[in-house]
Write an enzyme that holds these catalytic residues in place. Structure first.
Site, short mmCIF file in Angstrom:
data_model
loop_
_atom_site.label_atom_id
_atom_site.label_comp_id
_atom_site.label_asym_id
_atom_site.label_seq_id
_atom_site.Cartn_x
_atom_site.Cartn_y
_atom_site.Cartn_z
N ARG A 77 -23.75 150.32 112.52
CA ARG A 77 -24.37 149.11 111.98
C ARG A 77 -25.82 149.34 111.57
O ARG A 77 -26.37 148.56 110.79
CB ARG A 77 -24.29 147.97 113.00
CG ARG A 77 -23.36 146.87 112.53
CD ARG A 77 -23.39 145.61 113.36
NE ARG A 77 -23.29 145.78 114.78
CZ ARG A 77 -24.19 145.32 115.64
NH1 ARG A 77 -25.28 144.70 115.19
NH2 ARG A 77 -24.02 145.49 116.92
N TYR A 131 -22.25 133.44 88.85
CA TYR A 131 -20.91 133.63 89.40
C TYR A 131 -20.57 132.41 90.26
O TYR A 131 -21.42 131.90 90.99
CB TYR A 131 -20.88 134.91 90.22
CG TYR A 131 -19.65 135.08 91.06
CD1 TYR A 131 -18.37 134.98 90.52
CD2 TYR A 131 -19.76 135.36 92.42
CE1 TYR A 131 -17.24 135.13 91.31
CE2 TYR A 131 -18.65 135.52 93.21
CZ TYR A 131 -17.38 135.40 92.65
OH TYR A 131 -16.27 135.56 93.44
N ASP A 196 -29.05 139.23 88.92
CA ASP A 196 -27.70 139.77 89.11
C ASP A 196 -27.39 140.63 87.88
O ASP A 196 -27.27 140.12 86.78
CB ASP A 196 -26.70 138.63 89.26
CG ASP A 196 -25.30 139.12 89.63
OD1 ASP A 196 -24.92 140.23 89.21
OD2 ASP A 196 -24.58 138.39 90.35
N LYS A 221 -17.30 145.75 91.07
CA LYS A 221 -17.00 145.74 89.65
C LYS A 221 -17.26 147.11 89.01
O LYS A 221 -16.58 148.07 89.33
CB LYS A 221 -17.80 144.63 88.98
CG LYS A 221 -17.77 143.26 89.68
CD LYS A 221 -16.39 142.78 90.07
CE LYS A 221 -16.33 141.30 90.43
NZ LYS A 221 -16.86 140.95 91.74
#
Length: 408
Positions: A77, A131, A196, A221
């Site tokens: 982590r 989005y 973005d 993507k």
């Protein structure tokens, strides 16, 4: 592999390299010295240490500023060597000091909002369209944030003392509207601009060169590029990266090492994939814009592999009729995908807000892949069928569609 550190692997460079070269070599510069060619995958969740005092000191240091711990890894982590390679490479491509990867794009955005909220800066100024899930996260205030929606010209007037972030997406999802990032960054003043860059990728634009301080990607993507990995990443300066790592550690939104490996591999072909798909998209845009069955085509001035177009007929019939093109959400894969935003990706956005942002009920969004242009056009031609008025396909081009480059 030498797991001595989860730091970025590439040393500081004085000689700049072209984007295509960075895409292939960033994050891998140490491999030959280790006698390796392909990057190894470190799947360890924990790492042994016989120096518990030193371990405690390194954890205390991380708690202070979120810097990558010196020495061997401690726990998954806090960081992972394979994921760190991808972070190094993406930072190089975006031209930032650092990058921090997460389990998804939404996890990455959530971490940014939490960092700013932890500083008492809960207000966000945002420009639609974004989005759909980003829009919902901001509107619903699920993380304790408050959003003011404005057009680009209204950003400066919307800023408040507790504004922690200005968020935009350019080209925007799904209308491909473009924003002058340089002018917007100037309007933000001291408030960080988050851009973005999922649709454009660093192949087409690098927002930090235009004044953005944070660059967000749904790495699912184009960065991954093959529809087989889910991830998000924020490129930024090292100070903000440290805070993001602390949030990632506390909330657990870590990226799996195998995903980090796949993303690093995806980056190596990113420029080739984006440019090839963009060339096909530009030709499909030309044909769609001349087709009487299409009311309007949206395509950004910077180019790219994303197309949006509005049809005269029923968009759902187009979705149902494709055979080569895949009717599916997401984008950026090697195969071409098409979807109806009002029904799927932006369904979660209030209808009036959706339409106000230009997301009409007849809008279709297409992510162009690497197939042959004529094969894709044949599938689109079949799926479009006859016009809604029943006029033949020879209908005069003078009565044809409008064309938009998507400027906001």
């Amino acid at each position: 592999m030498n797991s001595a550190s989860t730091h970025a692997y590439d040393p500081a460079r004085t000689t700049p390299r072209a984007l295509a070269t960075e895409a292939v070599h960033a994050g891998r510069d140490d491999l030959a010295r280790q006698g390796l060619h392909a990057p190894p995958i470190d799947l360890s969740t924990t790492y042994p240490s016989y120096d518990s005092r030193g371990e405690a000191a390194r954890i205390d240091a991380f708690a202070g500023d979120g810097a990558q711990p010196e020495g061997p890894p401690i726990y998954g982590r806090l960081g992972n060597p394979t994921v760190a390679r991808f972070e190094t490479a993406l930072a190089r491509l975006e031209g930032t000091e650092s990058a921090v990867a997460f389990a998804s794009g939404m996890a990455a955005l959530s971490a940014v909002l939490l960092v700013r909220a932890s500083m008492g800066l809960r207000h966000v100024v945002a420009v639609r369209p974004l989005y759909g899930c980003s829009d919902h996260l901001l509107t619903a205030g699920l993380l304790g944030t408050e959003v003011t929606w404005v057009d680009p010209a209204g950003v400066a007037d919307a800023l408040r003392p507790d504004t922690g972030l200005v968020m935009v997406e350019s080209p925007a999802n799904p209308t491909l509207a473009e924003i002058d990032l340089r002018a917007l960054a100037h309007a933000c003043g001291s408030v960080p601009l988050l851009a973005d860059n999922t649709f454009a990728t660093p192949v087409l634009q690098r927002p930090v060169e235009q004044g953005a301080r944070l660059v967000l990607h749904s790495a699912t993507k184009y960065l991954g590029g093959h529809g087989d990995v889910m991830a998000g990443v924020v490129a930024c300066d090292e100070e903000f990266a440290g805070r993001l790592r602390q949030v990632r550690f506390a909330t657990g939104g870590v990226l799996h090492p195998l995903a980090g490996y796949l993303l690093l591999r995806g980056l190596s072909t990113l420029p080739v994939r984006v440019r090839a798909a963009s060339a096909t998209a530009a030709e499909l845009v030309r044909r769609l814009a001349a087709d009487p069955r299409v009311a309007r085509v949206h395509y950004p001035s910077i180019g790219g592999a994303m197309i949006a177009f509005e049809v005269h007929g029923d968009p759902h019939e187009v979705i149902a009729a494709v055979r080569l093109i895949t009717p599916a959400v997401s984008l950026g894969s090697v195969d071409t995908l098409i979807q109806h935003p009002a029904s799927i990706s932006h369904r979660i956005v209030e209808e009036s807000d959706r339409r106000g942002a230009g997301v009409s009920d007849r809008l279709l969004r297409m992510s162009v892949g690497l197939e042959d242009t004529d094969d894709l056009w044949a599938d689109l031609d079949h799926a479009l069928g006859e016009t809604a008025t029943g006029l033949p396909r020879e209908w005069s081009k003078d009565e044809g569609p409008a064309f938009s480059t998507g400027h906001a």
